[in-house]
Design an enzyme around this catalytic site. Sequence first.
Site, short mmCIF file in Angstrom:
data_model
loop_
_atom_site.label_atom_id
_atom_site.label_comp_id
_atom_site.label_asym_id
_atom_site.label_seq_id
_atom_site.Cartn_x
_atom_site.Cartn_y
_atom_site.Cartn_z
N LEU A 103 -4.50 12.10 9.01
CA LEU A 103 -3.36 12.57 8.22
C LEU A 103 -3.86 12.88 6.82
CD1 LEU A 103 -0.08 12.62 8.01
CD2 LEU A 103 -0.42 10.47 6.79
N SER A 133 -0.81 -1.30 4.67
CA SER A 133 -1.15 0.12 4.79
C SER A 133 -2.05 0.50 3.63
CB SER A 133 0.13 0.96 4.80
OG SER A 133 -0.21 2.32 4.93
N LEU A 134 -3.17 -0.17 3.55
CA LEU A 134 -4.06 0.09 2.42
C LEU A 134 -5.51 -0.04 2.84
CD1 LEU A 134 -5.22 -2.89 0.99
CD2 LEU A 134 -2.75 -3.11 0.85
N TYR A 187 0.93 6.70 5.40
CA TYR A 187 1.53 5.99 6.52
C TYR A 187 2.46 4.86 6.09
CZ TYR A 187 -1.36 8.59 9.83
OH TYR A 187 -1.92 9.58 10.60
N ARG A 196 -2.95 11.01 0.44
CA ARG A 196 -3.68 11.04 -0.83
C ARG A 196 -5.03 10.33 -0.71
NH1 ARG A 196 -0.92 9.71 -6.56
NH2 ARG A 196 -2.77 9.04 -7.68
N GLY A 214 0.80 -1.23 0.00
CA GLY A 214 0.00 0.00 0.00
C GLY A 214 0.83 1.27 0.00
N LEU A 257 -2.94 -0.67 9.68
CA LEU A 257 -3.35 0.68 10.11
C LEU A 257 -4.86 0.73 10.21
CD1 LEU A 257 -1.14 2.84 10.47
CD2 LEU A 257 -0.47 1.31 8.63
N TYR A 281 -8.44 2.91 12.18
CA TYR A 281 -8.92 4.26 12.46
C TYR A 281 -10.03 4.19 13.51
CZ TYR A 281 -10.64 9.01 11.47
OH TYR A 281 -11.03 10.33 11.57
N TYR A 325 -17.27 9.02 7.52
CA TYR A 325 -16.41 7.87 7.22
C TYR A 325 -17.34 6.68 6.97
CZ TYR A 325 -12.11 5.05 7.62
OH TYR A 325 -11.02 4.23 7.37
N LYS A 381 -12.87 -1.40 9.44
CA LYS A 381 -11.82 -1.16 10.44
C LYS A 381 -12.10 -1.96 11.72
CE LYS A 381 -9.09 1.63 8.17
NZ LYS A 381 -7.85 1.07 7.58
N1 LIG Z 1 -4.90 9.15 6.59
C1 LIG Z 1 -5.51 8.99 7.74
O1 LIG Z 1 -6.00 9.93 8.36
C2 LIG Z 1 -5.62 7.61 8.34
C3 LIG Z 1 -6.02 7.48 9.69
C4 LIG Z 1 -6.08 6.20 10.24
C5 LIG Z 1 -5.79 5.09 9.47
N2 LIG Z 1 -5.41 5.26 8.17
C6 LIG Z 1 -5.11 4.04 7.40
O2 LIG Z 1 -3.76 4.08 6.95
C7 LIG Z 1 -3.65 3.19 5.83
C8 LIG Z 1 -2.88 3.91 4.73
O3 LIG Z 1 -3.65 4.98 4.24
P1 LIG Z 1 -3.10 6.45 4.05
O4 LIG Z 1 -4.17 7.38 4.54
O5 LIG Z 1 -1.74 6.57 4.61
O6 LIG Z 1 -3.13 6.67 2.49
P2 LIG Z 1 -2.24 6.13 1.28
O7 LIG Z 1 -2.84 6.75 0.06
O8 LIG Z 1 -0.80 6.35 1.52
O9 LIG Z 1 -2.46 4.56 1.31
C9 LIG Z 1 -3.53 3.86 0.78
C10 LIG Z 1 -2.95 2.93 -0.28
O10 LIG Z 1 -3.85 1.89 -0.54
C11 LIG Z 1 -3.64 1.52 -1.89
N3 LIG Z 1 -4.71 0.63 -2.33
C12 LIG Z 1 -6.03 0.91 -2.49
N4 LIG Z 1 -6.68 -0.19 -2.91
C13 LIG Z 1 -5.77 -1.20 -3.00
C14 LIG Z 1 -5.82 -2.56 -3.40
N5 LIG Z 1 -6.94 -3.13 -3.77
N6 LIG Z 1 -4.66 -3.28 -3.38
C15 LIG Z 1 -3.49 -2.71 -3.00
N7 LIG Z 1 -3.39 -1.41 -2.63
C16 LIG Z 1 -4.51 -0.67 -2.63
C17 LIG Z 1 -3.57 2.88 -2.59
O11 LIG Z 1 -3.02 2.79 -3.87
C18 LIG Z 1 -2.68 3.63 -1.62
O12 LIG Z 1 -1.31 3.49 -1.97
C19 LIG Z 1 -5.07 2.80 5.45
O13 LIG Z 1 -5.37 1.55 6.01
C20 LIG Z 1 -5.89 3.89 6.13
O14 LIG Z 1 -7.23 3.50 6.37
C21 LIG Z 1 -5.31 6.48 7.59
#
Ligand SMILES: NC(=O)c1ccc[n+]([C@@H]2O[C@H](COP(=O)([O-])OP(=O)(O)OC[C@H]3O[C@@H](n4cnc5c(N)ncnc54)[C@H](O)[C@@H]3O)[C@@H](O)[C@H]2O)c1
Length: 366
Positions: free
Chosen positions: A285, A185-186, A81, A288, A74, A235, A237, A247, A255
């Site tokens: 955070l 992380s996806l 993250y 994207r 991811g 990861l 939430y 959400y 989640k």
């Molecule tokens: N950003 C926040 O506020 C936040 C808060 C808590 C948890 N999270 C969690 O952190 C993790 C990473 O998210 P992020 O916010 O850092 O964004 P990010 O865009 O860096 O990561 C999400 C990734 O998931 C990939 N993805 C989507 N569908 C996919 C699939 N079918 N197969 C493989 N990859 C796939 C995307 O291409 C992307 O690279 C997620 O689980 C998200 O729910 C994010």
Amino acid sequence: MMFRVSLLVAALSAFALSTTAFVPTSKNAIATRSSSDYLSNAMNQVRSSSTSSTSALKMAAGVDLKGKVAFIAGVGDSSGYGWAIAKALADAGCTIIVGTWPPVLKIFQSGLKKGSFDEDAILSDGSKMVIEKVYPLDAVFDTPDDIPDEIKNNKRYAGLEGYSIAEVAEAVKKDYGKIDFLVHSLANGPEVTKPLLETTRKGYLAASSASAYSFVSLVQKFGPIMNEGGSALSLTYIASEKVIPGYGGGMSSAKAQLESDTRTLAFEAGRQYGIRVNTISAGPLKSRAASAIGKEPGKKTFIEYAVDYSKANAPLAQDLYSDDVGASGLFLCSPMSRTVTGVTLYVDNGLHAMGMALDSAAMARE
Ligand SMILES: NC(=O)c1ccc[n+]([C@@H]2O[C@H](COP(=O)([O-])OP(=O)(O)OC[C@H]3O[C@@H](n4cnc5c(N)ncnc54)[C@H](O)[C@@H]3O)[C@@H](O)[C@H]2O)c1
């Protein structure tokens, strides 16, 4: 009547942005400060549009992961993250390989080549993180038989093969033998902007498949190629356990599954492979993926409200950087957490602990 996301977000906005004073009855020094004091403190904290900061990295110096290999699923740019955890592990000497979703693979690879992420790749000694290999990975497919023709023939998947989880695990085994760390992380929820009351079965199951079962499947397929003492991490939430309007689409449900599965997998994979399984409940955070939720022209996005709300109401009124989560990810992978497994670790400036919003209009004194 059904809630619309714009209404939900507007309500969240009113909730988050109100600055009326709260005068609590308790006499202790902390409680006698008004909520506007807390708010102005929050707003006076260093503001930055960057999602990363290297100070957390520097604090983690001293952990030695040389000779270890981490597969991070991811990573598609440097804003999220996954990148930050990769960086923290790389800073400790770990070899980094990543799995990237095919639709963003080309742009990620060309960004890497052009040096677009160089600034975000600087490690504490001044060198740059090296991503040794990028594997195409679509985590909704367990084996090649699961891939439907519409995906095989989709131009965003053209020329690619071997992107199901089982095939990627096989390729990693061929290239590296065994790995030590597996990071998930996806997340993906095609109906994330819909309230649960309007979410279709298809949308709900798609969110579960991409965001929760994908972790189960990764642990299933990578478990056999993980060294004992290794660690799997995901990861999550706070929307899993508390209502976070906006959400939607079954993402909150996904989640909750992820957190429950963390405990069961900790037991099963602990006994079977001697590895640990944990999840980080991260604060908001502006990555994207998160920026894509509730994007309406001229309006703040869901994540912008969530970041502002956290700063106004969390116990620690400070910015949360992706590198803060990176450092906690490093802890959960390193031998420092050798006996920690099955936990949901909050890395959110303490927001999860709050039961009242300091900036709520309901706290206003006549
Ligand atoms: N950003 C926040 O506020 C936040 C808060 C808590 C948890 N999270 C969690 O952190 C993790 C990473 O998210 P992020 O916010 O850092 O964004 P990010 O865009 O860096 O990561 C999400 C990734 O998931 C990939 N993805 C989507 N569908 C996919 C699939 N079918 N197969 C493989 N990859 C796939 C995307 O291409 C992307 O690279 C997620 O689980 C998200 O729910 C994010």
